[in-house]
Design an enzyme around this catalytic site. Structure first.
Site, PDB file in Angstrom:
ATOM      1  N   ASP A  17       0.849  -1.199   0.000  1.00 53.74           N
ATOM      2  CA  ASP A  17       0.000   0.000   0.000  1.00 53.74           C
ATOM      3  C   ASP A  17       0.884   1.248   0.000  1.00 53.74           C
ATOM      4  O   ASP A  17       0.877   2.028   0.952  1.00 53.74           O
ATOM      5  CB  ASP A  17      -0.926  -0.011   1.217  1.00 53.74           C
ATOM      6  CG  ASP A  17      -1.987   1.089   1.152  1.00 53.74           C
ATOM      7  OD1 ASP A  17      -2.203   1.643   0.052  1.00 53.74           O
ATOM      8  OD2 ASP A  17      -2.589   1.402   2.195  1.00 53.74           O
ATOM      9  N   LEU A  18       1.626   1.428  -1.082  1.00 50.81           N
ATOM     10  CA  LEU A  18       2.529   2.570  -1.187  1.00 50.81           C
ATOM     11  C   LEU A  18       1.713   3.827  -1.467  1.00 50.81           C
ATOM     12  O   LEU A  18       1.232   4.041  -2.576  1.00 50.81           O
ATOM     13  CB  LEU A  18       3.550   2.329  -2.298  1.00 50.81           C
ATOM     14  CG  LEU A  18       4.666   3.370  -2.422  1.00 50.81           C
ATOM     15  CD1 LEU A  18       5.480   3.461  -1.138  1.00 50.81           C
ATOM     16  CD2 LEU A  18       5.572   3.034  -3.606  1.00 50.81           C
TER      17      LEU A  18
END
Length: 238
Positions: free
Chosen positions: A168-169
């Site tokens: 989940d950048l």
């Protein structure tokens, strides 16, 4: 198993503890109420369920695992149990242990916990050391100059070159302090095998670009993306 981790079990709760915290961490540490006024809810990013903790002068972050989207309507905190090695808090703890050993800019894990609430379900939480005096990138997008975006691109490339896939950048999972960048929240992250198709790197970058557009707007994302990708690719422009 990470060689230096400590595994403890008490009253139906399983813990992984960093050796530096052996003899200190108990299951009670994962209850925000245990800390009283020393626990402060985290306000930015995430789905709630996170607190800044002052543990006798040591800054920590406690984060419960919570679902989002449609799954949260069924159960916000409960996950299906298959095997202990797959428990999300244990997996993230072990990944962080590896990343710290690799010298990557990530927080040091303190402990991970899970508790089975039925034979096939569990709830989990993780505790990490707080990166003091940091600010989420989401709050600095308009302040970061081209050199800053270039250096951030270099940092993300360093993770990718090491095979590290952040699941989940986004702008809230990048922290900034004095020009240095750190990644947090490695839930569902992993180190990809060498033979993996490199398309995962592009998907990672696309996710980050979407976050920039969501937090700022498309014009801002396009403006900063050139410097960011120059840093990522190791190229320069005059």
């Amino acid at each position: 198993m990470v060689e230096s981790e400590i595994c403890e079990r008490e009253n139906g709760v399983a813990l992984l503890v960093h050796p530096d915290y052996q003899g200190r961490v108990t299951a009670a540490w994962f209850d925000p109420g245990y800390w009283g006024d020393s626990a402060e809810p985290v306000s930015s990013g995430g789905r709630g369920g996170a607190w800044f903790i002052d543990a006798d002068g040591t800054g920590l972050v406690l984060r419960e695992y919570r679902r989002g989207g449609l799954a949260a309507r069924i159960s916000r905190r409960t996950y299906a149990f298959a095997a202990e090695r797959d428990v999300r808090s244990f997996a993230e703890f072990r990944l962080l242990m590896r990343l710290v050993a690799m010298g990557m800019p990530v927080p040091k894990p303190v402990a991970a916990k899970y508790r089975k609430v039925s034979p096939v379900q569990y709830q989990a939480a993780i505790m990490i050391e707080r990166l003091a005096d940091t600010t989420p990138l989401a709050d600095l997008i308009d302040c970061l100059d081209n050199d800053g975006w270039y250096r951030l691109g270099q940092v993300i490339r360093r993770f990718h070159d090491a095979g590290v896939r952040h699941a989940d950048l986004n702008c809230f999972n990048v922290l900034v302090r004095d020009g240095a960048f750190y990644l947090i929240d490695f839930d569902k992250g992993c180190i990809m095998p060498d033979q993996a198709n490199p398309r995962w790197k592009r998907a990672n970058l696309d996710r980050f670009a979407r976050s920039l557009r969501k937090v700022a707007d498309e014009a801002v994302q396009r403006r900063v993306w050139v410097s960011f990708m120059n840093g990522y690719n190791g190229s320069h422009t005059d």
